[in-house]
Scaffold this motif. Sequence first.
Motif, PDB file in Angstrom:
ATOM      1  N   ARG A  90      38.589 -64.014  32.204  1.00  0.00           N
ATOM      2  CA  ARG A  90      37.573 -63.890  30.878  1.00  0.00           C
ATOM      3  C   ARG A  90      36.721 -65.086  30.700  1.00  0.00           C
ATOM      4  N   ASN A 145      44.312 -60.521  20.860  1.00  0.00           N
ATOM      5  CA  ASN A 145      43.906 -59.508  19.630  1.00  0.00           C
ATOM      6  C   ASN A 145      44.525 -58.200  19.570  1.00  0.00           C
ATOM      7  N   PHE A 176      44.452 -50.962  26.231  1.00  0.00           N
ATOM      8  CA  PHE A 176      44.665 -51.077  24.948  1.00  0.00           C
ATOM      9  C   PHE A 176      44.077 -49.848  24.425  1.00  0.00           C
ATOM     10  N   VAL A 217      37.314 -50.123  13.813  1.00  0.00           N
ATOM     11  CA  VAL A 217      37.413 -50.731  15.380  1.00  0.00           C
ATOM     12  C   VAL A 217      35.932 -50.584  16.070  1.00  0.00           C
ATOM     13  N   HIS A 218      35.702 -51.878  16.498  1.00  0.00           N
ATOM     14  CA  HIS A 218      34.504 -52.028  17.148  1.00  0.00           C
ATOM     15  C   HIS A 218      34.766 -51.293  18.466  1.00  0.00           C
ATOM     16  N   SER A 220      33.308 -51.410  21.388  1.00  0.00           N
ATOM     17  CA  SER A 220      33.345 -52.462  22.341  1.00  0.00           C
ATOM     18  C   SER A 220      32.471 -51.886  23.529  1.00  0.00           C
ATOM     19  N   SER A 253      35.131 -58.629  20.246  1.00  0.00           N
ATOM     20  CA  SER A 253      34.476 -59.636  20.949  1.00  0.00           C
ATOM     21  C   SER A 253      34.372 -60.977  20.412  1.00  0.00           C
ATOM     22  N   SER A 284      39.136 -61.588  19.600  1.00  0.00           N
ATOM     23  CA  SER A 284      39.874 -62.232  20.684  1.00  0.00           C
ATOM     24  C   SER A 284      39.500 -63.658  20.826  1.00  0.00           C
ATOM     25  N   ASP A 286      39.242 -65.240  23.818  1.00  0.00           N
ATOM     26  CA  ASP A 286      38.640 -65.395  24.858  1.00  0.00           C
ATOM     27  C   ASP A 286      37.646 -64.376  25.500  1.00  0.00           C
ATOM     28  N   ALA A 294      43.922 -65.291  22.941  1.00  0.00           N
ATOM     29  CA  ALA A 294      44.300 -65.631  21.536  1.00  0.00           C
ATOM     30  C   ALA A 294      43.793 -64.271  20.833  1.00  0.00           C
TER      31      ALA A 294
HETATM   32  C1  LIG Z   1      39.061 -56.735  23.775  1.00  0.00           C
HETATM   33  C2  LIG Z   1      39.285 -55.785  22.603  1.00  0.00           C
HETATM   34  C3  LIG Z   1      40.742 -55.993  22.072  1.00  0.00           C
HETATM   35  C4  LIG Z   1      41.607 -56.572  22.716  1.00  0.00           C
HETATM   36  O1  LIG Z   1      41.849 -57.863  22.386  1.00  0.00           O
HETATM   37  P1  LIG Z   1      42.560 -58.787  23.544  1.00  0.00           P
HETATM   38  O2  LIG Z   1      42.367 -59.850  22.978  1.00  0.00           O
HETATM   39  O3  LIG Z   1      42.266 -58.562  24.998  1.00  0.00           O
HETATM   40  O4  LIG Z   1      44.168 -58.428  23.387  1.00  0.00           O
HETATM   41  C5  LIG Z   1      41.118 -55.087  20.991  1.00  0.00           C
HETATM   42  N1  LIG Z   1      40.079 -54.500  20.171  1.00  0.00           N
HETATM   43  C6  LIG Z   1      38.849 -54.828  20.560  1.00  0.00           C
HETATM   44  C7  LIG Z   1      37.544 -54.186  19.616  1.00  0.00           C
HETATM   45  C8  LIG Z   1      38.404 -55.392  21.434  1.00  0.00           C
HETATM   46  O5  LIG Z   1      37.143 -55.385  22.011  1.00  0.00           O
END
Ligand SMILES: *Cc1c(COP(=O)(O)O)cnc(C)c1O
Length: 466
Positions: A90, A145, A176, A217-218, A220, A253, A284, A286, A294
């Motif tokens: 990452r 995250n 996740f 929740v985004h 992503s 993000s 997140s 990173d 983190a």
């Molecule tokens: C990447 C992401 C996570 C997971 O985060 P990590 O830091 O990889 O544990 C959770 N929720 C969303 C919306 C993400 O984009």
Amino acid sequence: MDPRRALPSVDALLGDPALGPAVEAHGREAVKQSVRRVLEGLRKDPAALEGDADEALRGLILADVERAAAPSLRAIVNGTGVVLHTNLGRAPLAEEAIAAAARAAGYGNVEYALETGERGSRYDHCVGLLRELAGTDAALVTNNNAAAVSLCVNELSAGRETIVSRGELVEIGGSFRIPDVVARSGAILREVGTTNRTRLTDYSAAVGADTGVLLRVHPSNYRVEGFADRPTIDELVELSRDTGLPLVHDIGSGLLRTDLLPGFPPEPTVAESVSAGADLVTLSGDKLLGGPQAGLIVGRADLIARLRRNPLLRAFRVDKTTLAALEATLLLHRDPEVASRRIPTLRMLRETAESVERRARAGLEEALAGAPPPAGLSIARTEAVVGGGSFPGFALPSAGWVVAAGRAGGSPDALAAVCRGLRPPLIGRIHDGDFTVDVRTVPEGHEAAAAALLLEAVGKSGDGGS
Ligand SMILES: *Cc1c(COP(=O)(O)O)cnc(C)c1O
């Protein structure tokens, strides 16, 4: 003669002066393991010893010692053009963050208050900076995250319902999955709306005595286009205020403000979510923040205080070197100009295609040192991507070195394999049969070294081919 009879004993070999430096460097036990392994192999396959048997035997042992001692985790050159590459670590850290992590690796005041000499809390570090940068009263850092989201859901909704839109029940790389995270955090998932459309009334109709939290929740790396809609964050904040239920917004993000990435499509930011009034925002470290792995939680002080008392936090505890690297990254973020210059992720994302092309050209010229480029190798415009689940479908005009499909001397797959075997390994990508090394993700100053690796690989893969 049976060559097996000629094999010396383990002890004789360990006393051999030719293996002395290896014993010195790696220890007697490690070399002994290699000696055993090599002798065992030779008993099965004596023919592996060619030419001068003594010398060949020592060579095999030394090679085995090196192989066994080689770190599994190695630095690579990222030529994929994927800036936040999930499989390649990452976000690369800023020099300041690397130095801070190294400083923190020894003893430090991780949980020690220097003023009073009493016990302190690791969760006090970074809080001041996060409060300043996020504009919130409180903050908490976890090891990623996923842990941050899990902790929020557990604290606010264990044994009760977590309301999530069906359009946000996503899986984000590395397994996740929101439904699983909610369930494993001890809450009951209450899905509302549909995959493409969720209305505010879907949320309000689901709110009841058992509701613990509203979770936004985004999505992503996933996007619903066309006939799609969901309430704005402002509308959810209003519902949260009306019902007294906390609203947790997982923006994933981790972009702090939109002005850090001018010209990019909209992506949720901490600033926007906090100013809208989300109670807790998780992100997140990173991804777009450009720091270490983190999880960051910013928001209401009373809720953060509850999270800090949650026993799960001990399992989600952030490491001291991470905290130090995060602090250094956050310090750079205090000034947007400094952040975009010093944080590799932001610098790579903001670089113009012209600048990447200039670096590609200069790097190749330096590596060639006056020699003509090998046939089939050229500088070309490419498309890089952000990665890490951020800005899906958004292509960044970029540039790099392209080894054309159909080049004499081997397939692109073979070339990619040779590149992976180099020291350091060079990871490119194959597009339409071309093997491409995108220079956007090659750090400034490393272009010539990366070009030299590619030239080496092209030379090697050409040897056996055509
Ligand atoms: C990447 C992401 C996570 C997971 O985060 P990590 O830091 O990889 O544990 C959770 N929720 C969303 C919306 C993400 O984009």
